[in-house]
Design an enzyme around this catalytic site. Sequence first.
Site, PDB file in Angstrom:
ATOM      1  N   GLY A  12      34.875  41.462  31.824  1.00 32.26           N
ATOM      2  CA  GLY A  12      34.533  42.812  31.345  1.00 32.26           C
ATOM      3  C   GLY A  12      33.139  43.072  30.969  1.00 32.26           C
ATOM      4  N   THR A  13      31.971  42.639  31.665  1.00 33.60           N
ATOM      5  CA  THR A  13      30.982  43.083  31.313  1.00 33.60           C
ATOM      6  C   THR A  13      30.412  44.457  31.559  1.00 33.60           C
ATOM      7  OG1 THR A  13      29.873  42.283  33.324  1.00 33.60           O
ATOM      8  CG2 THR A  13      29.974  40.547  31.654  1.00 33.60           C
ATOM      9  N   MET A  91      40.869  44.157  39.839  1.00 32.92           N
ATOM     10  CA  MET A  91      41.073  43.585  41.248  1.00 32.92           C
ATOM     11  C   MET A  91      42.311  43.634  41.855  1.00 32.92           C
ATOM     12  SD  MET A  91      38.089  41.981  41.530  1.00 32.92           S
ATOM     13  CE  MET A  91      36.741  41.872  40.709  1.00 32.92           C
ATOM     14  N   ILE A  93      44.339  46.617  44.146  1.00 36.96           N
ATOM     15  CA  ILE A  93      44.033  47.698  45.128  1.00 36.96           C
ATOM     16  C   ILE A  93      44.916  48.890  44.478  1.00 36.96           C
ATOM     17  CG2 ILE A  93      43.829  48.789  47.317  1.00 36.96           C
ATOM     18  CD1 ILE A  93      42.631  46.445  48.477  1.00 36.96           C
ATOM     19  N   ASN A 108      34.760  53.872  40.485  1.00 36.87           N
ATOM     20  CA  ASN A 108      34.745  52.404  40.516  1.00 36.87           C
ATOM     21  C   ASN A 108      33.356  51.934  40.821  1.00 36.87           C
ATOM     22  OD1 ASN A 108      35.713  49.697  41.242  1.00 36.87           O
ATOM     23  ND2 ASN A 108      35.028  50.183  43.320  1.00 36.87           N
ATOM     24  N   HIS A 110      31.041  49.086  42.448  1.00 35.37           N
ATOM     25  CA  HIS A 110      31.185  47.897  43.560  1.00 35.37           C
ATOM     26  C   HIS A 110      29.741  47.206  43.629  1.00 35.37           C
ATOM     27  CE1 HIS A 110      32.555  46.186  47.180  1.00 35.37           C
ATOM     28  NE2 HIS A 110      31.448  46.519  47.620  1.00 35.37           N
TER      29      HIS A 110
HETATM   30  C1  GAR Z   1      31.699  43.197  38.891  1.00 34.69           C
HETATM   31  O1  GAR Z   1      30.637  42.697  39.590  1.00 34.69           O
HETATM   32  C2  GAR Z   1      32.013  44.378  39.802  1.00 34.69           C
HETATM   33  O2  GAR Z   1      31.112  45.066  40.283  1.00 34.69           O
HETATM   34  C3  GAR Z   1      33.096  43.826  40.805  1.00 34.69           C
HETATM   35  O3  GAR Z   1      33.664  42.772  39.960  1.00 34.69           O
HETATM   36  C4  GAR Z   1      32.780  42.311  38.998  1.00 34.69           C
HETATM   37  C5  GAR Z   1      33.499  42.554  37.528  1.00 34.69           C
HETATM   38  O4  GAR Z   1      32.802  41.781  36.590  1.00 34.69           O
HETATM   39  N1  GAR Z   1      33.929  44.573  41.440  1.00 34.69           N
HETATM   40  C6  GAR Z   1      34.467  44.630  42.550  1.00 34.69           C
HETATM   41  O5  GAR Z   1      34.115  43.632  43.318  1.00 34.69           O
HETATM   42  C7  GAR Z   1      35.533  45.656  43.088  1.00 34.69           C
HETATM   43  N2  GAR Z   1      35.532  45.556  44.385  1.00 34.69           N
HETATM   44  P1  GAR Z   1      33.112  42.417  35.033  1.00 34.69           P
HETATM   45  O6  GAR Z   1      34.443  41.955  34.947  1.00 34.69           O
HETATM   46  O7  GAR Z   1      32.203  41.429  34.217  1.00 34.69           O
HETATM   47  O8  GAR Z   1      32.737  43.799  34.883  1.00 34.69           O
END
Ligand code: GAR
Length: 208
Positions: A12-13, A91, A93, A108, A110
Amino acid sequence: MKNIVVLVSGGGTNLQAIIDAVNDGKITNGRISCVISSNENAYALTRAKENNINTAVIKRKDYETLTQYDEALIQLINSKSADLIVLAGFMTIISENVTKAFENRIINVHPSLIPSFCGQGFYGLNVHEKALSRGVKVTGATVHFVNEVCDGGPIILQKAVDVHEGDTPEALQKRVMEQAEWVILPKAVDLFCNDKIKIENGITIIKA
Ligand code: GAR
């Protein structure tokens, strides 16, 4: 004031970046009305609770069919009166039933410069592993609208990040988050909340 619902699965950053931007006044005209997680152990839920934000958990495996899951997810989002749905490291889809229910209202983040290293099977750390194996010298992040094509919706914002020699996937992920994701995601949320994004022929135009 627009209601923002943030969907998460992990640390969740990116959610934190949105929370901070709301608190610092960098996102105006928007408030987070709920954080929905696909995983009850996600640290993102702790971040939400620490900021007095409502939370909910919905797991694909608790539903027999995809249609039942979609209906439950749509109902949950609607119960939070969402104007904007943000996928911030979500995560699971999202299927066409859901994208159609919230057309041009789901965004979203990415961790690559779409159309590179995106689509089915490209998520989280493995995006950076693939970028490093290909030997790209520049990568970055993209915020885009979500439609029925995985990572294929109209692009809102992108930011490039240099790859350094000797980068590990973890080091590159950290740099992409710090320099790109945590910058462009709150910015895109602010643009949306202030009605500054227009879509014409599948392409976004940011109004001045
Ligand atoms: C982030 O890097 C986001 O871009 C990626 O997952 C991570 C979640 O980090 N998302 C994907 O790859 C979606 N296809 P977070 O939970 O610290 O925000």
